[in-house]
Design an enzyme around this catalytic site. Structure first.
Site, mmCIF file in Angstrom:
data_model
loop_
_atom_site.group_PDB
_atom_site.id
_atom_site.type_symbol
_atom_site.label_atom_id
_atom_site.label_comp_id
_atom_site.label_asym_id
_atom_site.label_seq_id
_atom_site.Cartn_x
_atom_site.Cartn_y
_atom_site.Cartn_z
ATOM 1 N N ASP A 145 39.468 26.038 40.164
ATOM 2 C CA ASP A 145 40.405 26.938 39.471
ATOM 3 C C ASP A 145 40.987 26.335 38.195
ATOM 4 O O ASP A 145 42.090 26.680 37.789
ATOM 5 C CB ASP A 145 41.584 27.351 40.391
ATOM 6 C CG ASP A 145 41.111 27.882 41.715
ATOM 7 O OD1 ASP A 145 40.203 28.726 41.700
ATOM 8 O OD2 ASP A 145 41.633 27.454 42.760
ATOM 9 N N HIS A 160 35.575 32.877 38.921
ATOM 10 C CA HIS A 160 35.725 32.465 37.525
ATOM 11 C C HIS A 160 36.284 33.621 36.699
ATOM 12 O O HIS A 160 35.623 34.634 36.528
ATOM 13 C CB HIS A 160 34.383 32.006 36.954
ATOM 14 C CG HIS A 160 33.842 30.768 37.616
ATOM 15 N ND1 HIS A 160 32.628 30.222 37.318
ATOM 16 C CD2 HIS A 160 34.385 29.964 38.564
ATOM 17 C CE1 HIS A 160 32.439 29.140 38.058
ATOM 18 N NE2 HIS A 160 33.488 28.975 38.828
ATOM 19 N N GLY A 201 43.270 35.995 46.600
ATOM 20 C CA GLY A 201 44.660 36.413 46.359
ATOM 21 C C GLY A 201 45.668 35.470 47.001
ATOM 22 O O GLY A 201 46.882 35.670 46.891
ATOM 23 N N ARG A 246 48.258 29.730 45.436
ATOM 24 C CA ARG A 246 47.712 28.371 45.348
ATOM 25 C C ARG A 246 48.839 27.358 45.527
ATOM 26 O O ARG A 246 49.958 27.598 45.056
ATOM 27 C CB ARG A 246 47.066 28.151 43.976
ATOM 28 C CG ARG A 246 45.811 28.960 43.796
ATOM 29 C CD ARG A 246 45.238 28.803 42.381
ATOM 30 N NE ARG A 246 44.074 29.666 42.241
ATOM 31 C CZ ARG A 246 43.672 30.213 41.101
ATOM 32 N NH1 ARG A 246 44.336 29.986 39.995
ATOM 33 N NH2 ARG A 246 42.616 30.973 41.064
HETATM 34 P P1 GDP Z 1 37.796 28.771 37.325
HETATM 35 O O1 GDP Z 1 37.448 29.098 38.720
HETATM 36 O O2 GDP Z 1 37.771 27.304 37.041
HETATM 37 O O3 GDP Z 1 37.033 29.554 36.307
HETATM 38 O O4 GDP Z 1 39.309 29.163 37.144
HETATM 39 P P2 GDP Z 1 40.020 30.521 37.630
HETATM 40 O O5 GDP Z 1 39.490 31.626 36.888
HETATM 41 O O6 GDP Z 1 40.077 30.597 39.094
HETATM 42 O O7 GDP Z 1 41.519 30.181 37.251
HETATM 43 C C1 GDP Z 1 41.935 30.064 36.011
HETATM 44 C C2 GDP Z 1 43.010 31.115 35.789
HETATM 45 O O8 GDP Z 1 43.793 30.715 34.712
HETATM 46 C C3 GDP Z 1 42.471 32.465 35.390
HETATM 47 O O9 GDP Z 1 43.346 33.474 35.806
HETATM 48 C C4 GDP Z 1 42.417 32.384 33.873
HETATM 49 O O10 GDP Z 1 42.478 33.647 33.236
HETATM 50 C C5 GDP Z 1 43.657 31.604 33.614
HETATM 51 N N1 GDP Z 1 43.620 30.732 32.447
HETATM 52 C C6 GDP Z 1 42.589 29.964 32.006
HETATM 53 N N2 GDP Z 1 42.991 29.216 30.959
HETATM 54 C C7 GDP Z 1 44.294 29.525 30.751
HETATM 55 C C8 GDP Z 1 45.290 29.059 29.837
HETATM 56 O O11 GDP Z 1 45.068 28.181 29.006
HETATM 57 N N3 GDP Z 1 46.544 29.601 29.960
HETATM 58 C C9 GDP Z 1 46.860 30.537 30.869
HETATM 59 N N4 GDP Z 1 48.101 30.997 30.916
HETATM 60 N N5 GDP Z 1 45.941 31.000 31.754
HETATM 61 C C10 GDP Z 1 44.691 30.491 31.691
#
Ligand code: GDP
Length: 426
Positions: free
Chosen positions: A14, A42, A304, A307
């Site tokens: 995440d 993702h 949901g 975390r």
């Molecule tokens: P992944 O599984 O590594 O792709 O990550 P996730 O998608 O589960 O979690 C990342 C969450 O953080 C998502 O809701 C993204 O839209 C959000 N996100 C990613 N980068 C940023 C950021 O720089 N700032 C904020 N506020 N949200 C971010």
């Protein structure tokens, strides 16, 4: 040369890998998912909308990019087909030209999800915190050679017999170990007709595509799921996933065993989060934790679930970087810390009365406590910042402190979930 790049998680997952892959695909021709399955979530936000991708590679939104599901993934035809329908319903085109599934990918079969659920129920308060997508039973079966390769769909008669044999064996476990109802052959055949037939046009020899593309100088991006600390071999076993989340596995799981990876971009969150069970040394509790969870919207994309949140963990992050052999870092969600006057950072662990800096053996993690230092917050919105010099001084100090402490250059700083909310370092 910089032709090939792996984008990997450095922590517990995440970290924001999806948004980094979405950003970087502009410069790549092929995006490959090489491990894991529908347990990923993702998140990608771009001009086409907001998406939580589970199995589809995050390059699916870019015209002209070839997206590959490699032999290392847990290929769940039902989940994949449903996800494709969902993404296509939002105006994204997915064709056999833009999505290719390895004929050597093993199928996650209907009983894998059921077994995952049954085993978590049996474990009760000792459960692993599975996403119940069938991943652990799937990989166990893959290594026992008790599942089916996607390419077998092109041999229907053989496939029918193979599934029948597997079902006979699997029903022994379902009924004998768990006291569950057996699955009927008719139900399995119906599932094949409903889902496997749908994904059949996308199945091909992806190894050949990767090899030829590479010979023609095309650039390949390997997209990992979860992070270093969930790696089956190097993570917090048994609270890991059942595959290798490391960049080193990318050539194997993608179908291109000779691939050379020039860049390993490790994605690190500016604080820590961890979904599910397992030791988490820098975990924060109470109001401070709740405020951070809300600010970062830290609820699992797939489940949901709230975390668990914690301080940036230098010990775990340094180890995660080492495990991935990361050459550079993308530091994400820096904007989330903007309301904190003082930002906690876990700079070491205390274990058996000694301060340690090396991430310990998993069994020692529960006895480890964090050594916390506080860094000055910046107390202003940074989500609109696009240049390093426009960041407040305290934010720059925080980033520089992390970079020095973990010993890996920070190449990107993400200040929002949108594609353009990024600071690229020189
Ligand atoms: P992944 O599984 O590594 O792709 O990550 P996730 O998608 O589960 O979690 C990342 C969450 O953080 C998502 O809701 C993204 O839209 C959000 N996100 C990613 N980068 C940023 C950021 O720089 N700032 C904020 N506020 N949200 C971010």
């Amino acid at each position: 040369m910089n032709n090939n790049c792996a984008i990997v998680g450095i922590n517990w997952g995440d970290e924001g890998k999806g948004r980094m892959v979405d950003l970087l695909t502009e410069d790549y021709d092929i995006v490959v998912r090489y491990q894991g399955g529908g347990n990923a979530g993702h998140t990608v936000i771009n001009e086409k909308g907001k998406f939580a991708l589970h199995l589809l590679p995050s390059g699916i939104f870019r015209d002209g990019v070839i997206n590959i599901l490699g032999n290392g993934v847990a290929l769940d035809p039902e989940n994949l087909w449903n996800e494709m329908q969902d993404v296509m319903s939002k105006g994204v085109s997915i064709t056999p030209e833009s999505l290719k599934i390895s004929d050597r990918a093993s199928l996650l079969l209907p009983w894998h999800r059921e077994l995952d659920e049954l085993e978590e129920q049996r474990l009760a308060d000792k459960k692993y915190g599975s996403t119940k997508q069938g991943i652990a039973p799937f990989y166990s079966d893959k290594y026992q050679k008790k599942t089916v390769l996607a390419g077998e769909l092109f041999y229907p008669e053989k496939l029918k017999q193979h599934l029948k044999d597997l079902l006979e064996w699997k029903n022994l476990t379902l009924t004998g170990v768990y006291g569950a109802e057996p699955i009927s052959e008719a139900a399995v055949n119906e599932w094949v007709a409903n889902y496997c037939e749908k994904i059949k046009p996308f199945i091909c020899d992806t190894g050949e595509i990767l090899k030829t593309a590479s010979e023609n100088g095309k650039k390949i991006l390997f997209e990992a799921q979860l992070g270093s600390l969930r790696d089956l071999d190097y993570g917090i076993y048994p609270y890991t996933t059942s595959s290798n989340t490391t960049a080193a596995y990318a050539p194997i799981g993608s179908g291109f065993p000779g691939a050379k990876i020039d860049r390993v971009l490790g994605v690190v969150k500016a604080y820590s989060t961890c979904v599910g069970e397992g030791p988490f040394v820098s975990e924060m509790f109470g109001d401070e934790a709740e405020a951070l969870r809300k600010a970062g919207n830290e609820y699992g994309a797939k489940t949901g679930r709230p975390r668990r949140v914690g301080a940036m963990d230098i010990v775990a992050t340094s180890y995660g970087i080492e495990v991935q052999a990361a050459t550079e870092i993308a530091l994400t969600k820096l904007d989330v810390l903007s309301d904190m006057e003082q930002i906690p950072v876990c700079v070491a662990y205390m274990l058996d009365g000694k301060e340690i800096h090396r991430f310990p053996f998993p069994a020692a993690l529960n006895d480890s406590t964090p050594v916390i230092e506080y860094k000055k917050g910046w107390m202003q919105d940074i989500s609109g910042v696009r240049k390093w010099e426009d960041l407040p001084e305290a934010a720059r100090d925080y980033v520089k402190f992390i970079e020095k402490a973990v010993g890996c250059p920070i190449k990107y700083i993400s200040v929002g979930p949108e594609r353009e909310s990024i600071i690229v370092m020189d």
